[in-house]
Design a protein around this motif. Structure first.
Motif, PDB file in Angstrom:
ATOM      1  N   LEU A 169       1.711 -10.576  -0.240  1.00  0.00           N
ATOM      2  CA  LEU A 169       0.396 -11.222  -0.212  1.00  0.00           C
ATOM      3  C   LEU A 169       0.486 -12.630  -0.793  1.00  0.00           C
ATOM      4  CD1 LEU A 169      -2.056  -8.353  -1.254  1.00  0.00           C
ATOM      5  CD2 LEU A 169      -1.852  -9.438   0.972  1.00  0.00           C
ATOM      6  N   ARG A 172       2.222 -15.094   1.609  1.00  0.00           N
ATOM      7  CA  ARG A 172       1.302 -15.483   2.669  1.00  0.00           C
ATOM      8  C   ARG A 172       0.518 -16.727   2.294  1.00  0.00           C
ATOM      9  NH1 ARG A 172      -1.383 -13.239   6.811  1.00  0.00           N
ATOM     10  NH2 ARG A 172      -3.258 -14.180   5.981  1.00  0.00           N
ATOM     11  N   ARG A 175       2.760 -19.931   1.869  1.00  0.00           N
ATOM     12  CA  ARG A 175       3.340 -20.396   3.114  1.00  0.00           C
ATOM     13  C   ARG A 175       2.417 -21.398   3.801  1.00  0.00           C
ATOM     14  NH1 ARG A 175       3.919 -17.003   8.321  1.00  0.00           N
ATOM     15  NH2 ARG A 175       1.828 -17.852   8.357  1.00  0.00           N
TER      16      ARG A 175
ATOM     17  N   GLU B 130      -3.919 -12.425  15.534  1.00  0.00           N
ATOM     18  CA  GLU B 130      -4.267 -11.754  14.286  1.00  0.00           C
ATOM     19  C   GLU B 130      -5.724 -11.277  14.314  1.00  0.00           C
ATOM     20  OE1 GLU B 130      -4.120 -13.414  10.015  1.00  0.00           O
ATOM     21  OE2 GLU B 130      -2.025 -13.094  10.556  1.00  0.00           O
ATOM     22  N   HIS B 164      -3.009  -8.026   6.082  1.00  0.00           N
ATOM     23  CA  HIS B 164      -2.263  -8.992   5.282  1.00  0.00           C
ATOM     24  C   HIS B 164      -1.120  -8.337   4.509  1.00  0.00           C
ATOM     25  CE1 HIS B 164      -5.623 -12.272   5.248  1.00  0.00           C
ATOM     26  NE2 HIS B 164      -5.195 -11.975   6.451  1.00  0.00           N
ATOM     27  N   HIS B 167       1.523  -7.852   7.091  1.00  0.00           N
ATOM     28  CA  HIS B 167       2.044  -9.168   7.414  1.00  0.00           C
ATOM     29  C   HIS B 167       2.943  -9.678   6.284  1.00  0.00           C
ATOM     30  CE1 HIS B 167       1.044 -13.469   9.017  1.00  0.00           C
ATOM     31  NE2 HIS B 167       2.271 -13.103   9.249  1.00  0.00           N
ATOM     32  N   GLY B 168       2.465  -9.493   5.068  1.00  0.00           N
ATOM     33  CA  GLY B 168       3.222  -9.943   3.902  1.00  0.00           C
ATOM     34  C   GLY B 168       4.569  -9.258   3.800  1.00  0.00           C
ATOM     35  N   ILE B 171       6.824 -10.820   6.456  1.00  0.00           N
ATOM     36  CA  ILE B 171       7.272 -12.165   6.101  1.00  0.00           C
ATOM     37  C   ILE B 171       8.423 -12.098   5.107  1.00  0.00           C
ATOM     38  CG2 ILE B 171       6.654 -14.271   4.863  1.00  0.00           C
ATOM     39  CD1 ILE B 171       3.882 -14.038   6.011  1.00  0.00           C
TER      40      ILE B 171
END
Lengths: 207, 207
Positions: A169, A172, A175, B130, B164, B167-168, B171
């Motif tokens: 988190l 994110r 970035r 997204e 998120h 997604h985190g 990443i």
DNA sequence: CATTCGACGTTTTTACTTTAACGGTCGAAG
DNA sequence: CTTCGACCGTTAAAGTAAAAACGTCGAATG
């Protein structure tokens, strides 16, 4: 190169002043964009004199980072020692982490290349910190299991996953930075999301 | 620039061949490291001929991405329509997401600069995707609330937070890449962590 | 009319060279 | 013990010339 110091702040007053000056610069501009000369000027010293206290730039950076990280870890250990429930400890852990994140900011922004080089001093410092964080989270979770707050049977990677979720988190947000500044709005949003996530997480591991 | 197409794959056979050839290259090397000439050669065309089908490189890239994304979304819609519980749907959603991530890989690797430029076509494409993912997750969660599987009172940002979090975690993995390859080991680890996370999450929002 | 392509203009990358800045050292001096 | 000016070797920035890439157009093909 060198072994990572986890000492208990054995620095002279002058060294502490230098570390704080360095912290401000590093936190604002990142490691590579700060020169030793600039830091020296900030503390009214010649560059050569600065090298008298810190033999290398990496060494100074390490001192800054270790101080921040040790301060954070000490605060968390205080948190763990307190008399609140394990769940509340996790919530507080998250909030303290955000506060420290603000202090770090660009402190943790190095070139992508250096990030990927697993042998760089930089990577080692952060991996070491993550290990310590992991231990702290694990202790809180174990405590919760002992006092019957959390489930007895949890995947052994539960603490790791929580750490990675929080880390993810955070990444994110950093970035999307532009102009070297993380907006207050972005941080508020991060705070909100982390709080929602940790509450769900806590319920997810509770009995 | 152009409006983002959400059309239902209105491409000729030849265009589909071009899109697939482009996908392979983009997925392997990333947008900037692939030239239109290379793609043209792959499909036995002159470069000028390629431009007959796709007026710009961005346009071709958009076609590739839209096709992937629409395919994913369609699969998820099939998942939503199926008769399993909302919790199981979330688990499946996560697993499908990983599979698609593998197909994307460098497809989503653009220069940091382009990533930060909120006006770039690239950013728009991913934000749009997204948004659609968010809607899908929201639908699954809402369904779980309706059938009494999940809590009635959940923070309105719950779906966002889950997205998120996933997604985190993703990443985190792609950040550590080296040599243009994401190791199978890293993907397995990601899969493990995501599964643990989603199970905790599900219990965290369940009644 | 639908496609293909060679040749070309313009912009963007890349590869290279030069130059300035930086990390780090040393001996002298207070 | 601490400070610093002067200095060295290396690295990063600035500038530049060549190569490559995006995209266009008119002609050719069928």
């Amino acid at each position: 190169m060198d072994s990572i110091k986890t000492n208990t702040c054995q620095f002279s007053e002058k060294e502490k002043i230098i570390i704080e000056a360095a912290r401000k610069r590093f936190a604002h501009f990142g490691y590579s964009k700060v020169s030793m000369e600039e830091i020296a000027v900030d503390v009214d010293l010649g560059k050569a004199s600065l090298y008298y206290y810190f033999p290398t730039k990496e060494n100074l950076y390490q001192a800054v980072l270790s101080k921040e990280q040790n301060g954070f870890i000490k605060e968390i250990e205080g948190l763990i020692a307190s008399k609140i429930s394990a769940g509340e400890k996790l919530v507080e852990f998250v909030n303290m982490r955000i506060i420290y994140f603000k202090r770090f900011l660009n402190l943790g922004t190095l070139s992508l290349h250096a990030f990927m080089d697993s042998k760089s001093f930089y990577t080692k410092l952060f991996l070491n910190f993550e290990d310590q964080e992991l231990i702290l989270i694990d202790r809180i979770i174990s405590e919760g299991q002992s006092n019957g707050e959390f489930e007895k049977k949890l995947d052994s990677k539960t603490a790791t996953v929580l750490l990675h979720v929080l880390h993810g988190l955070r990444i994110r947000v950093s970035r999307g930075i532009k102009e070297l500044e993380v907006s207050d709005e972005a941080i508020r949003q991060l705070q909100t999301e982390m709080n929602i996530a940790i509450r769900i997480f806590i319920k997810g591991i509770s009995k």
